[in-house]
Design a protein around this motif. Structure first.
Motif, PDB file in Angstrom:
ATOM      1  N   UNK A  63       0.817  -1.201   0.000  1.00  0.00           N
ATOM      2  CA  UNK A  63       0.000   0.000   0.000  1.00  0.00           C
ATOM      3  C   UNK A  63       0.856   1.260   0.000  1.00  0.00           C
ATOM      4  N   UNK A  64       2.047   1.180   0.629  1.00  0.00           N
ATOM      5  CA  UNK A  64       2.947   2.341   0.602  1.00  0.00           C
ATOM      6  C   UNK A  64       3.297   2.701  -0.829  1.00  0.00           C
ATOM      7  N   UNK A  65       3.556   1.698  -1.651  1.00  0.00           N
ATOM      8  CA  UNK A  65       3.981   1.947  -3.032  1.00  0.00           C
ATOM      9  C   UNK A  65       2.795   2.316  -3.922  1.00  0.00           C
ATOM     10  N   UNK A  66       1.610   1.798  -3.618  1.00  0.00           N
ATOM     11  CA  UNK A  66       0.428   2.246  -4.361  1.00  0.00           C
ATOM     12  C   UNK A  66       0.211   3.735  -4.126  1.00  0.00           C
ATOM     13  N   UNK A  67       0.325   4.129  -2.869  1.00  0.00           N
ATOM     14  CA  UNK A  67       0.179   5.556  -2.564  1.00  0.00           C
ATOM     15  C   UNK A  67       1.324   6.366  -3.163  1.00  0.00           C
ATOM     16  N   UNK A  68       2.511   5.780  -3.165  1.00  0.00           N
ATOM     17  CA  UNK A  68       3.658   6.452  -3.779  1.00  0.00           C
ATOM     18  C   UNK A  68       3.461   6.642  -5.265  1.00  0.00           C
ATOM     19  N   UNK A 121       9.319   9.120 -13.630  1.00  0.00           N
ATOM     20  CA  UNK A 121      10.399   8.230 -13.173  1.00  0.00           C
ATOM     21  C   UNK A 121      10.074   7.622 -11.827  1.00  0.00           C
ATOM     22  N   UNK A 122       9.543   8.436 -10.931  1.00  0.00           N
ATOM     23  CA  UNK A 122       9.174   7.924  -9.609  1.00  0.00           C
ATOM     24  C   UNK A 122       8.031   6.923  -9.725  1.00  0.00           C
ATOM     25  N   UNK A 123       7.097   7.177 -10.622  1.00  0.00           N
ATOM     26  CA  UNK A 123       5.991   6.239 -10.823  1.00  0.00           C
ATOM     27  C   UNK A 123       6.522   4.881 -11.276  1.00  0.00           C
ATOM     28  N   UNK A 124       7.491   4.906 -12.200  1.00  0.00           N
ATOM     29  CA  UNK A 124       8.095   3.654 -12.650  1.00  0.00           C
ATOM     30  C   UNK A 124       8.689   2.899 -11.466  1.00  0.00           C
ATOM     31  N   UNK A 125       9.423   3.611 -10.625  1.00  0.00           N
ATOM     32  CA  UNK A 125      10.065   2.963  -9.470  1.00  0.00           C
ATOM     33  C   UNK A 125       9.028   2.308  -8.566  1.00  0.00           C
ATOM     34  N   UNK A 126       7.951   3.012  -8.288  1.00  0.00           N
ATOM     35  CA  UNK A 126       6.939   2.462  -7.384  1.00  0.00           C
ATOM     36  C   UNK A 126       6.249   1.250  -8.004  1.00  0.00           C
ATOM     37  N   UNK A 168      -1.423 -10.324  -5.388  1.00  0.00           N
ATOM     38  CA  UNK A 168      -2.870 -10.543  -5.448  1.00  0.00           C
ATOM     39  C   UNK A 168      -3.388 -10.448  -6.880  1.00  0.00           C
ATOM     40  N   UNK A 169      -2.812  -9.567  -7.689  1.00  0.00           N
ATOM     41  CA  UNK A 169      -3.238  -9.420  -9.089  1.00  0.00           C
ATOM     42  C   UNK A 169      -2.009  -9.074  -9.926  1.00  0.00           C
ATOM     43  N   UNK A 170      -1.168 -10.075 -10.236  1.00  0.00           N
ATOM     44  CA  UNK A 170       0.077  -9.789 -10.963  1.00  0.00           C
ATOM     45  C   UNK A 170      -0.153  -9.222 -12.357  1.00  0.00           C
ATOM     46  N   UNK A 171      -1.265  -9.558 -12.995  1.00  0.00           N
ATOM     47  CA  UNK A 171      -1.549  -9.015 -14.326  1.00  0.00           C
ATOM     48  C   UNK A 171      -1.754  -7.513 -14.246  1.00  0.00           C
ATOM     49  N   UNK A 172      -2.546  -7.107 -13.272  1.00  0.00           N
ATOM     50  CA  UNK A 172      -2.788  -5.669 -13.110  1.00  0.00           C
ATOM     51  C   UNK A 172      -1.504  -4.948 -12.728  1.00  0.00           C
ATOM     52  N   UNK A 173      -0.683  -5.574 -11.871  1.00  0.00           N
ATOM     53  CA  UNK A 173       0.572  -4.948 -11.456  1.00  0.00           C
ATOM     54  C   UNK A 173       1.485  -4.736 -12.661  1.00  0.00           C
ATOM     55  N   UNK A 174       1.599  -5.751 -13.520  1.00  0.00           N
ATOM     56  CA  UNK A 174       2.459  -5.601 -14.701  1.00  0.00           C
ATOM     57  C   UNK A 174       1.887  -4.590 -15.689  1.00  0.00           C
ATOM     58  N   UNK A 175       0.584  -4.556 -15.792  1.00  0.00           N
ATOM     59  CA  UNK A 175      -0.034  -3.588 -16.705  1.00  0.00           C
ATOM     60  C   UNK A 175       0.202  -2.156 -16.216  1.00  0.00           C
ATOM     61  N   UNK A 176       0.090  -1.965 -14.897  1.00  0.00           N
ATOM     62  CA  UNK A 176       0.378  -0.638 -14.328  1.00  0.00           C
ATOM     63  C   UNK A 176       1.820  -0.232 -14.596  1.00  0.00           C
ATOM     64  N   UNK A 177       2.741  -1.194 -14.439  1.00  0.00           N
ATOM     65  CA  UNK A 177       4.152  -0.901 -14.677  1.00  0.00           C
ATOM     66  C   UNK A 177       4.382  -0.581 -16.145  1.00  0.00           C
ATOM     67  N   UNK A 212       4.609   6.098 -20.040  1.00  0.00           N
ATOM     68  CA  UNK A 212       4.595   7.525 -19.701  1.00  0.00           C
ATOM     69  C   UNK A 212       6.009   8.070 -19.550  1.00  0.00           C
ATOM     70  N   UNK A 213       6.959   7.220 -19.161  1.00  0.00           N
ATOM     71  CA  UNK A 213       8.344   7.656 -18.954  1.00  0.00           C
ATOM     72  C   UNK A 213       9.193   7.446 -20.204  1.00  0.00           C
ATOM     73  N   UNK A 214       8.544   7.172 -21.324  1.00  0.00           N
ATOM     74  CA  UNK A 214       9.216   6.996 -22.611  1.00  0.00           C
ATOM     75  C   UNK A 214      10.183   5.807 -22.627  1.00  0.00           C
TER      76      UNK A 214
END
Length: 935
Positions: free
Chosen positions: A844-849, A860-865, A875-884, A890-892
């Motif tokens: 949750x810390x990284x979701x908020x980050x 760049x910070x979004x990529x790191x988080x 819990x949902x690795x597909x969604x996590x990878x899609x977010x990444x 967005x970070x080109x």
């Protein structure tokens, strides 16, 4: 390479730090103490009762020589040494004269009457070959009293004059040759003893025990173990074999089995000094050593052990006195001489060191054990470079000194020279696989081989792949921040790269740090060039504060070539915690007031004793706190420049009192008086009443971590009405009784009497506003306001708590999420950093980050988080990878976006959001699309 656990069942791991006691010292105190076989009473299998013997022999009848001899042996076995002397002296017949002289000599030696013990047997030795056992006893006494040349000459005559010399003679001859540096000749004698046994010519328990000792000296540890067992099976009263067997276990860091053996010996003879001294090396040292000295105030092994104990406890003058007393009896005690030499080396007194070395060289040129002992002591006191040099010298003299290889390997590793260090550890393990310290350290290398290696400009780090993905992104910038801050502040650049090793398992951290799996409350250690840490994944503490604390050690230790005393080094590191972040550091107002009221503050000149003499985590934590207060006193009253000057003083070879005089222009007593006046002013300013029934807060990690308010927690066990009545009485007597107000607030909160609870909690908060224990007034107040639905007041109290409590990630996360919701990105950023400093493994810390990064437009910070979330959010690795993938886009980082989203689509090919990101990534990169359609 995997190292099998060869120590079971022969050896089990010790849970105490290895004692600086050498095999030669233990053997020297034991070998001449065997006893003759003991007769039994008429009931088969029942040992002769000493009480029955005394009753029988108290009758006015004239005893025969055999009766007196039997009585003397029984009394000797049971520890009635004066009675044994009387009985042996009563034997007049020539037929029993030799046996009586042997018993008399042993009884006298056990009480420290060494000259009389020598006289008792010397008159019988005309031609040593004709009286081999008596000559051997005389030689043992010579060796025990520093006359090894005479012992060697005597034993050489016995061996040369006997076709089959006694087994004891062969082994004792080997020990003397070893002592005098004739290692190959010694091995010949040990081998001869083993050959005698292998030929089936050794039957007696005492002789089997000697063969076991020979096997030990030849590094045949399996055989030695089995032979000691056989010796004890043949005669369960063989005190010498029992105790030597215990010494073997202890040398291999197996205290449990060693203690069993020593206790068996003491059950038979509670005054048997070798067993008492062995027990002292395991537990209750002062008790057992005092008992031993009551029996024999001149026992060399006891005096050596007492001396080493005092030296380790920073009572060097007392330690020297005991070691000098040992040398007065045996001027050839390598243990005493090497211990004094180590003290000279640690104090950079090389003339004294050279003089002691000359004394050793007079009887044992370039003694390998001498140099290994000095190296071991220096390494344990952080003088790793010098330890390496002495360990190399030990190995040059005896390449088969496996203990020296372990010492060399361990100290090389602490200097960051891991490749060579591992080579020496492997060599030691191959030849002595029962040394738990060696095998443990090598197993840690197996762990490190599976770790990732990461680097910044000034640091190299080893950590698990999980830590590399989750922790490293936040650790790397902190490392370089610390470097820039501390280099500028201390005007010093340490050697680079500084090695940081982060261990997932506490046992691996402990073994990498000290060689054994139990390290107590420590969570980080700095060796000057190497820092070892426990992964934050296993802690409930602020890992950033811990890391910063250890990095300060890198500077202060290297600035002084590791000569800085522990109290000052820890004091500076603890002081720098608060300098780095206002919420870091120790807040022990209650403990300080209690310590002053009870007269527990140590003089500045004795502050190291606060660490070595700590009996609990609370004691240790206060030792850190008082050391910090001394540093704060210097910085506040004299300025940082004076603190910097004091640090540099420790790089020179000077007495500490001279250093203080150079910096502060006063002696240490005057300095200490000023410090105590300053402390009293602080106590007056705190102005809190400390009740005698309250106890100190306690916590793990020597102050790094949550400190639990034991008094408040115990209050939960009491009846509410009786507790309220008692605490109200305390408040009436002492209105500034912090604990009473706090406990009243807690019990009233439990009863939902919120208004009265708030009054007492606010009163407690006003008395001690920076209190950081758990539970604190601000924490309980936040819970009351939450129960009342007053969200704003709850958040205010959580913010107050976090001003002084750096180990609470949940409250920091709650404040960060509230700030995000309110659009306050600055506050959100601050509290997210506070949460990450405690537990970066909470998704949750990284979701908020990531949410904050998107609000700030920081791609760049979004990529790191989102990279971290891919590891943590299962819990949902597909969604996590899609977010990444979206963050990469967005970070080109188009290639990473395409590859990451393809991984998501492999699992969920119809996921529309992932398909959209793939198409956008392909369009931006201008590459052909890999079309994936809805099935």
């Amino acid at each position: 390479m995997n190292y099998p656990d060869v120590s079971r069942p022969f050896l089990s791991e010790r849970t105490a730090v290895r004692r600086a006691v050498h095999r030669s010292a233990a053997i020297a105190g034991l070998c001449m103490l065997s006893v003759l076989p003991v007769s039994e009473v008429d009931i088969p299998g029942t040992p002769l009762s000493l009480s029955l013997l005394n009753a029988a022999w108290s009758q006015p009848v004239e005893l025969s020589a055999l009766d007196n001899l039997t009585r003397g042996n029984e009394l000797l076995l049971r520890g009635s040494y004066l009675g044994a002397i009387e009985a042996f002296n009563s034997v007049r017949e020539d037929a029993w004269r030799e046996q009586a002289a042997l018993g008399l000599s042993k009884a006298m030696a056990m009480t420290g009457q060494y000259d009389q013990a020598i006289a008792a047997v010397r008159a019988l030795v005309r031609d040593p070959a004709d009286t081999p056992l008596v000559a051997t006893q005389l030689a043992e006494l010579y060796r025990m009293t520093g006359r090894s040349a005479e012992a060697q000459e005597l034993l050489a005559e016995v061996v040369a004059g006997q076709m089959n010399p006694p087994v004891r003679t062969l082994v004792q001859y080997g020990l003397v040759l070893d002592l005098r540096g004739e290692l190959d000749a010694a091995a010949v004698q040990y081998t001869a003893a083993l050959a005698r046994y292998d030929s089936g010519l050794v039957f007696d328990s005492a002789d089997v025990g000697m063969v076991a000792l020979a096997a030990w000296q030849l590094d045949e540890f399996h055989d030695a173990n089995a032979l000691f067992a056989e010796a004890v099976r043949l005669d369960s009263n063989n005190l010498e074999a029992l105790t030597l067997w215990g010494d073997l276990f202890q040398e291999k860091f197996n205290d449990a089995d060693a203690e069993t053996n020593y206790n068996l010996a003491l059950t038979i003879n509670r005054r048997y000094t070798p067993a008492l001294t062995g027990m002292a090396r395991i537990s209750s040292p002062e008790r057992y050593l005092a008992m031993s000295l009551e029996v024999n105030s001149r026992d060399v092994a006891t005096l050596e052990t007492y001396g080493l104990l005092m030296v380790r406890n920073y009572q060097q003058d007392v330690g020297r006195d005991y070691l000098d007393r040992a040398l007065a009896v045996n001027p050839e005690s390598v243990t005493a001489l090497s211990s004094l030499a180590a003290l000279a080396a640690i104090n950079d007194d090389m003339p004294a060191f050279d003089a002691l070395l000359q004394r050793v060289n007079a009887f044992s040129p370039e003694s390998s054990d001498f140099f290994a002992s000095v190296a071991d002591y220096l390494g344990n006191n952080y003088r790793f470079t010098e330890a390496v040099a002495y360990a190399r010298r030990a190995i040059a003299r005896d390449p088969n000194n496996w203990h020296a290889h372990t010492v060399l390997g361990g100290n090389l590793v602490r200097l960051g020279e891991e490749l060579e260090g591992k080579q020496h550890l492997e060599m030691a393990f191959d030849n002595d696989p029962f040394n738990v310290m060696t095998s443990n350290m090598l197993q840690v290398f197996d762990v490190l081989e599976g770790y990732a290696t990461l680097e910044t400009e000034h640091f190299r780090a080893n950590m698990s792949h999980r830590d590399a993905q989750v922790l490293w992104p936040y650790m790397a910038p902190l490392l370089e921040e610390s470097w820039a801050t501390l280099v500028e502040k201390y005007q010093f650049e340490p050697e680079v790269p500084v090695l940081i090793q982060v261990f997932e398992r506490t046992e691996d951290f402990a073994v990498r740090s000290v060689g054994l799996p139990d390290i107590g409350p420590l969570v980080g250690i700095c060796f000057g060039k190497v820092v070892t840490l426990i992964s934050p994944d296993t802690l409930s503490a602020n890992w950033q504060e811990i890391l910063w604390h250890e990095l300060v050690h890198v500077f202060t230790l290297q600035m002084t070539q590791n000569r800085m005393p522990r109290w000052l080094s820890e004091g500076i590191s603890t002081w720098e915690e608060r300098q780095a972040r206002p919420e870091w550091g120790r807040r022990l107002g209650l403990e300080l007031v209690r310590a002053v009221e009870q007269g527990q503050l140590l003089p500045v000149s004795n502050l190291n004793e606060g660490f070595t003499g700590a009996n609990s985590n609370a004691d240790l934590s206060f030792a850190y706190f008082q050391s910090y207060l001394v540093v704060e006193y210097i910085a506040e009253q004299y300025g940082f420049e004076k603190l910097h000057e004091l640090i540099l003083e420790y790089a020179h070879i000077r007495d500490e009192s001279e250093m203080f005089a150079n910096v502060f222009e006063m002696d240490m007593v005057s300095f200490d008086n000023g410090f105590r006046d300053w402390i009293q002013q602080r106590v007056d300013q705190i102005n809190v009443y400390v009740h005698v029934e309250d106890s100190d807060d306690e916590g793990a990690g020597h102050g790094h971590g949550v400190r639990e308010n034991n008094s408040a927690v115990l209050a939960e066990l009491y009846n509410n009405e009786s507790l309220k009545q008692h605490m109200r009485g305390r408040v009436e007597q002492q209105p500034r009784d912090f604990q009473a107000h706090l406990q009243l607030g807690i019990v009233l909160f439990r009863e939902a009497a919120y208004d009265e609870a708030i009054f007492h909690l606010q009163t407690a908060q006003g008395i001690l506003p920076d209190y950081s224990g758990y539970p604190s007034p601000s924490l309980v107040l936040s819970q009351i306001y939450e129960a009342q639905g007053n969200n704003e007041a709850m958040m205010e109290q959580l913010a107050v708590m976090l001003q002084n409590q750096q180990h609470d990630y949940a409250s920091a996360l709650k404040l960060a999420e509230a700030a995000l919701e309110a659009g306050d990105t600055g506050q959100a950023d601050y509290y997210l950093s506070r949460a990450l400093a405690v537990d970066p493994y909470q998704p949750q810390i990284h979701r908020s980050g990531a949410q904050l990064a998107q609000q700030l437009g920081d791609t760049g910070r979004a990529v790191q988080e989102f990279e971290v979330l891919v590891m943590l959010d299962q819990s949902d690795p597909v969604d996590a990878r899609t977010n990444l993938a979206g963050a990469y886009l967005d970070n080109q980082q188009l290639d990473q976006a395409r590859l990451t989203v393809l991984r998501a689509l492999e699992t969920a090919p119809g996921y529309q959001r992932a398909q959209d990101i793939l198409l956008r990534a392909v369009e931006r990169s201008g590459q052909p699309s890999e079309v994936i359609t809805q099935p």
